[in-house]
Design an enzyme around this catalytic site. Structure first.
Site, short mmCIF file in Angstrom:
data_model
loop_
_atom_site.label_atom_id
_atom_site.label_comp_id
_atom_site.label_asym_id
_atom_site.label_seq_id
_atom_site.Cartn_x
_atom_site.Cartn_y
_atom_site.Cartn_z
N ARG A 36 4.85 4.13 1.82
CA ARG A 36 3.97 3.06 1.33
C ARG A 36 3.00 2.58 2.41
O ARG A 36 1.89 2.13 2.10
CB ARG A 36 4.80 1.89 0.77
CG ARG A 36 3.97 0.86 -0.01
CD ARG A 36 4.87 -0.06 -0.81
NE ARG A 36 4.13 -1.00 -1.65
CZ ARG A 36 3.84 -2.25 -1.33
NH1 ARG A 36 4.24 -2.74 -0.18
NH2 ARG A 36 3.16 -3.02 -2.18
N ILE A 62 -2.34 -3.52 -4.41
CA ILE A 62 -1.28 -2.51 -4.59
C ILE A 62 -0.08 -3.31 -5.10
O ILE A 62 0.27 -4.35 -4.54
CB ILE A 62 -0.98 -1.75 -3.27
CG1 ILE A 62 0.24 -0.82 -3.42
CG2 ILE A 62 -0.81 -2.65 -2.08
CD1 ILE A 62 0.44 0.12 -2.19
N SER A 63 0.51 -2.85 -6.20
CA SER A 63 1.56 -3.63 -6.86
C SER A 63 2.79 -3.78 -5.99
O SER A 63 3.04 -3.00 -5.06
CB SER A 63 1.97 -2.95 -8.17
OG SER A 63 0.84 -2.64 -8.94
N GLN A 64 3.59 -4.77 -6.36
CA GLN A 64 4.88 -5.02 -5.72
C GLN A 64 5.79 -3.82 -5.95
O GLN A 64 5.87 -3.31 -7.07
CB GLN A 64 5.43 -6.28 -6.40
CG GLN A 64 6.79 -6.69 -5.98
CD GLN A 64 7.31 -7.77 -6.93
OE1 GLN A 64 6.61 -8.26 -7.80
NE2 GLN A 64 8.56 -8.11 -6.74
#
Ligand code: SAH
Length: 216
Positions: A36, A62-64
């Site tokens: 990530r 950017i999503s959790q």
């Protein structure tokens, strides 16, 4: 940062996903393998394995990680599936999907994000992902149909034209609700006679906007 320092951070990352209810081993493995830190902004690298959303270019996010893992698990992917993602952003969700399916087509309305994600995914070797600059509300007919569709930007409703892109038995997951507020993750399953709809959990996503962005 050395591998030795990174290990505990990644262990906590996995534990957090499990504690929050993600149990699919293939999904957890994919979350473990995709780096990530390569998808976040340079200044956020130290926070890459915290369970939170982070800002990326073009005012997007950017999503959790938990939401990425949860949505991926709810898609019930199989190795032979062809998957459509709307909202490429950093390309992180596409990378996770690519480990669990045959092909991922992902559409992004900002040229900067599409170009950066394409380059990043190629550099990292995710070669079964195709990044398209385009509008998820107007998916080109040439893209064909999909076994799974995942929308990672909030839609006020799921367009019929998008649901029609699902193969029989196919599953679509999308955050549905007002642009600025709480949305509900909806899972549509295409049946012989129509669509089954199930509401999953509340989420917050940036809005899906029509058309290719005029800004870069
Ligand atoms: N999945 C991404 C995060 C998505 S953020 C990741 O893993 O990093 C939502 C993204 O959807 C943003 O980049 C936004 O520009 C894009 N988006 C919004 N509306 C869109 C549309 N109509 N078509 C394609 N992309 C869209």
């Amino acid at each position: 940062m050395t591998a030795g320092q990174q290990a505990p951070e990644k262990m906590i990352f996995q534990l957090t996903l499990r504690r929050r209810g993600v149990s699919d081993q293939a999904v957890l493995r994919s979350m473990e393998q995709v780096p990530r830190e390569e998808f976040v902004q340079a200044a956020d690298r130290d926070d890459a394995y915290r369970d939170g959303a982070l800002s990326i270019d073009c005012g997007q996010t950017i999503s959790q990680p938990f939401v990425v893992a949860y949505m991926t698990e709810q898609l019930r992917l199989q190795k032979h599936h062809r998957v459509l993602e709307i909202g490429t952003g950093s390309g992180y969700q596409a990378a996770i999907l690519s480990r669990l399916s045959r092909q991922v087509v992902t559409i992004e309305r900002y040229r900067t994000l599409a170009d950066n994600a394409r380059a990043r995914l190629a550099k990292l070797g995710y070669d079964n992902v195709e990044v398209i600059l385009g509008d998820g509300f107007d998916v080109p007919a040439s893209a064909g149909t999909f076994d799974r569709i995942i929308v990672t930007a909030a839609m006020e409703q799921i367009p019929d034209a998008l649901a029609e892109r699902l193969e029989p038995g196919g599953i679509l997951i999308a955050p549905v609700g007002p642009h600025h507020g709480v949305q509900t993750l909806v899972r549509l399953t295409r049946t012989d006679t129509g669509f089954d709809q199930k509401e999953l959990v509340d989420v917050r996503f940036v809005p899906a906007l029509p058309g290719i962005a005029r800004e870069l």
